[in-house]
Structures are given as C-alpha cells and as structure tokens.
Design a protein around this motif. Structure first.
Motif, mmCIF file in Angstrom:
data_model
loop_
_atom_site.group_PDB
_atom_site.id
_atom_site.type_symbol
_atom_site.label_atom_id
_atom_site.label_comp_id
_atom_site.label_asym_id
_atom_site.label_seq_id
_atom_site.Cartn_x
_atom_site.Cartn_y
_atom_site.Cartn_z
ATOM 1 N N MET A 1 0.845 -1.202 0.000
ATOM 2 C CA MET A 1 0.000 0.000 0.000
ATOM 3 C C MET A 1 0.873 1.242 0.000
ATOM 4 S SD MET A 1 -2.962 -0.974 2.771
ATOM 5 C CE MET A 1 -3.720 0.638 2.561
ATOM 6 N N ALA A 2 0.404 2.284 -0.698
ATOM 7 C CA ALA A 2 1.156 3.539 -0.756
ATOM 8 C C ALA A 2 1.094 4.231 0.602
ATOM 9 C CB ALA A 2 0.581 4.449 -1.831
ATOM 10 N N GLU A 3 2.179 4.895 0.931
ATOM 11 C CA GLU A 3 2.227 5.616 2.198
ATOM 12 C C GLU A 3 1.280 6.816 2.143
ATOM 13 O OE1 GLU A 3 5.507 7.880 5.036
ATOM 14 O OE2 GLU A 3 6.167 6.679 3.324
ATOM 15 N N ARG A 4 0.555 7.024 3.191
ATOM 16 C CA ARG A 4 -0.423 8.114 3.241
ATOM 17 C C ARG A 4 0.306 9.451 3.352
ATOM 18 N NH1 ARG A 4 -3.233 10.632 7.531
ATOM 19 N NH2 ARG A 4 -5.239 11.510 6.880
ATOM 20 N N ARG A 5 0.002 10.351 2.426
ATOM 21 C CA ARG A 5 0.640 11.661 2.436
ATOM 22 C C ARG A 5 -0.016 12.557 3.476
ATOM 23 N NH1 ARG A 5 2.069 14.285 -3.245
ATOM 24 N NH2 ARG A 5 0.258 15.486 -2.641
ATOM 25 N N ASN A 6 0.815 13.292 4.187
ATOM 26 C CA ASN A 6 0.298 14.210 5.197
ATOM 27 C C ASN A 6 0.532 15.662 4.798
ATOM 28 O OD1 ASN A 6 3.057 13.997 5.433
ATOM 29 N ND2 ASN A 6 3.086 13.927 7.677
ATOM 30 N N TYR A 7 0.696 15.908 3.496
ATOM 31 C CA TYR A 7 0.903 17.262 2.984
ATOM 32 C C TYR A 7 0.218 17.389 1.630
ATOM 33 C CZ TYR A 7 4.300 15.051 -0.099
ATOM 34 O OH TYR A 7 4.890 14.244 -1.039
ATOM 35 N N THR A 8 0.061 18.622 1.180
ATOM 36 C CA THR A 8 -0.391 18.888 -0.183
ATOM 37 C C THR A 8 0.722 19.602 -0.932
ATOM 38 O OG1 THR A 8 -1.395 20.989 0.502
ATOM 39 C CG2 THR A 8 -2.820 19.044 0.483
ATOM 40 N N ASP A 9 0.694 19.496 -2.243
ATOM 41 C CA ASP A 9 1.667 20.195 -3.072
ATOM 42 C C ASP A 9 1.163 21.599 -3.358
ATOM 43 O OD1 ASP A 9 3.676 18.132 -3.569
ATOM 44 O OD2 ASP A 9 2.079 17.087 -4.644
ATOM 45 N N GLY A 10 2.006 22.584 -3.081
ATOM 46 C CA GLY A 10 1.673 23.968 -3.362
ATOM 47 C C GLY A 10 2.608 24.541 -4.414
ATOM 48 N N TYR A 11 2.117 25.531 -5.146
ATOM 49 C CA TYR A 11 2.915 26.145 -6.211
ATOM 50 C C TYR A 11 2.742 27.653 -6.170
ATOM 51 C CZ TYR A 11 3.112 21.372 -7.976
ATOM 52 O OH TYR A 11 3.326 20.016 -8.083
ATOM 53 N N TRP A 12 3.774 28.350 -6.579
ATOM 54 C CA TRP A 12 3.687 29.801 -6.730
ATOM 55 C C TRP A 12 4.587 30.225 -7.878
ATOM 56 C CZ3 TRP A 12 7.578 27.851 -3.830
ATOM 57 C CH2 TRP A 12 8.779 28.553 -3.730
ATOM 58 N N TRP A 13 4.476 31.484 -8.284
ATOM 59 C CA TRP A 13 5.221 31.990 -9.431
ATOM 60 C C TRP A 13 6.275 32.986 -8.994
ATOM 61 C CZ3 TRP A 13 4.568 29.875 -14.182
ATOM 62 C CH2 TRP A 13 3.427 29.099 -14.379
ATOM 63 N N SER A 14 7.460 32.823 -9.551
ATOM 64 C CA SER A 14 8.536 33.774 -9.277
ATOM 65 C C SER A 14 8.315 35.038 -10.098
ATOM 66 C CB SER A 14 9.892 33.168 -9.638
ATOM 67 O OG SER A 14 10.014 33.048 -11.058
ATOM 68 N N ASN A 15 9.084 36.072 -9.780
ATOM 69 C CA ASN A 15 8.956 37.332 -10.512
ATOM 70 C C ASN A 15 9.346 37.193 -11.979
ATOM 71 O OD1 ASN A 15 8.170 38.577 -8.117
ATOM 72 N ND2 ASN A 15 10.249 39.209 -7.600
#
Length: 287
Positions: A1-15
């Motif tokens: 079984m896959a390990e349960r993730r305890n985070y979400t992926d976040g993204y942002w944009w550089s200048n």
C-alpha cells in the motif's frame, strides 16, 4: 500500500515567471508557520521528518528553490544565487499571505534566512540556522565545488546509496545502509529513462563556482537583525562549513541565541538528531 501523504503540493510563481513548488503540511493558524529552506543541492524531502513531527500545532511549508525537485529550472543559470532565492521566497510569502513566520534554514537555506532577516526582521518570529553562518569555511566550500553540478546516474537505489556512503562516510560516520538509502531517496529521482539521477539542475553550479557568490556581501549584520527574536544555531561537530569560533561569535553577537552541537556529524545535521530536536522544540516554545 502507498504511504499516506500528510501534505499537499503547493505552487507559486517567481517574478521572472518560474513555477515553483513547496510542500504544505497543514496546521493551526494561530501560530506563526514554519518555513523550511533546504541546502544547495537539496529539496523539500529533506524536511519530511521535521515537518511530520511539528505540523498540526502549526503549519509547515517546505520550499524547493528554483532548479530543485518539482520547481522549474531557470533559463538563466546566473539566477541561481541567494538574492534571487530571497526574491522567490518573498513572492511565496506574498502569495500565501504570510506576514510572520519561523524560518528553518540549512546551509544555503540558512543564508536565505539571514537575508530574510536583513530585509524584513519584523516578519521573523524566530530562526534556526543549521550549520551555516555569516562566514563560510573555505575548506568546505572547496569540497562542495568538487561535486556540485556533476551529473551522475545509477541503475538501482542500492547503487545510489552506496555511492553516497562512499562520498559522505566521514560526514555521517554512524550511518547504516538503511540511512544511506533514505538519503538517496531524498537526493535522487527516477528519470524518464528509468535511471536514478540527482534531483536538481546541474547548472546551479555555475554561479557557485565563482568565489564570493555563496553569500554575497558582509553577512554579519544579519545576526544583528535577528536580535530580540529566538535564534538557534545548530552546528555539526565535524562541520567544514561552520567553524566553531564562528558559531560562538554568532551567539555572542546575537545576545540571546542558543547553540546546539550535534556530536560526530559533519555538514550538515539532518535536524532529526536528539540534540537538534530538543533545541528546535525549545526555540518554538519561546516563539
């Protein structure tokens, strides 16, 4: 079984238009979040254990600088410098509406932490500088220049782990093969050809090879900017980047900092060691 993730992926944009990535571990909004900044060739996976332990009572964001992990690679390799990383982090803070935070910076991440303090000390609720300071030991810098930016690949994870062990046995002398495998999973990724390769843009080495580009101008005033805020200086006993006398000067100049030395470890402590865990817990209790 896959390990349960305890985070979400976040993204942002550089200048300059790069899509950058961070891991977002959720936590209560009534405490300043932790902003974890990794070392030169590292990524968000370095902070898995720390983030899992500390998330909940507070939010933890684990940043991947441009050219690392899931963050986009820069078109201009000369943008791989601390001042650009600072601008990228500033853009993340604005994107997430974060006005006050605790920074945890390892090596390069510590340099960016010091720059954050210099350019906006009021936003730091506290800081951890992991095996880095205003002066970097030329011995360690020379060692890093011998390997950064050199493309290598391995056919299996065990091959990758053994290669890391050969190169870093004096840094972590007590590590066993399972520890090296864990480190390999943090340093490497599997590419489209099925090869295990380093998880960063090899071009990050281009500005680093220019003497003086590691930290820029005189960094000692950044310690002054951290006065009045909890500061923890973590140093590996065998470090060839942060000399003991420099760490002592940092603590004396700050006037209220704590120094923790991780016995038997070089550059850099993982922050999973008991000494580092206790020190971080003490710092957060004072925030």
């Amino acid at each position: 079984m896959a390990e349960r993730r305890n985070y979400t992926d976040g993204y942002w944009w550089s200048n300059d238009g790069l899509r950058l990535h961070f891991r977002d571990y959720p936590g209560a909004a009534d405490q300043p979040p932790l902003l974890c900044l990794p070392g030169l060739t590292r990524n968000a996976r370095d902070y898995e254990t720390l983030a899992t332990r500390l998330a909940g009572p507070r939010r933890v964001l684990c940043v991947e600088f441009r050219g690392r992990g899931e963050s986009a690679y820069a078109k201009d390799p000369m943008s791989y410098v601390p001042l650009t990383y600072l601008q990228d982090v500033d853009a993340l803070l604005a994107d997430q509406g974060i006005g006050r935070f605790v920074a945890v910076g390892t090596s390069l991440g510590g340099i960016v932490t010091m720059l954050l303090a210099a350019t906006g000390p009021e936003r730091l609720a506290g800081a951890v500088l992991n095996d880095v300071g205003p002066e970097l030991d030329p011995v360690g810098l020379a060692r890093i220049r011998t390997y950064v930016g050199k493309a290598v690949y391995h056919p299996t994870w065990m091959h990758a782990a053994r290669a890391i062990a050969e190169a870093n046995g004096d840094v972590y002398p007590d590590y066993r093969i399972e520890d090296w495998l864990r480190m390999a999973k943090r340093l490497y990724r599997v590419n489209s050809s099925g090869r295990i390769v380093l998880d960063y843009d090899m071009k990050i080495a281009e500005p680093f090879r220019v003497p003086g580009n590691e930290a820029g101008p005189d960094m000692w005033p950044t310690i002054d900017a951290l006065r009045g805020r909890p500061l923890l200086v973590v140093r590996g006993e065998r470090s060839d980047i942060l000399r003991a006398e420099v760490a002592d000067r940092m603590v004396a100049r700050h006037g209220g900092a704590e120094q923790v030395t991780v016995a038997g470890v070089g550059h850099a402590p993982t922050l999973d060691e008991p000494e580092a865990v206790a020190g971080i817990d003490r710092l957060l209790a004072g925030v």
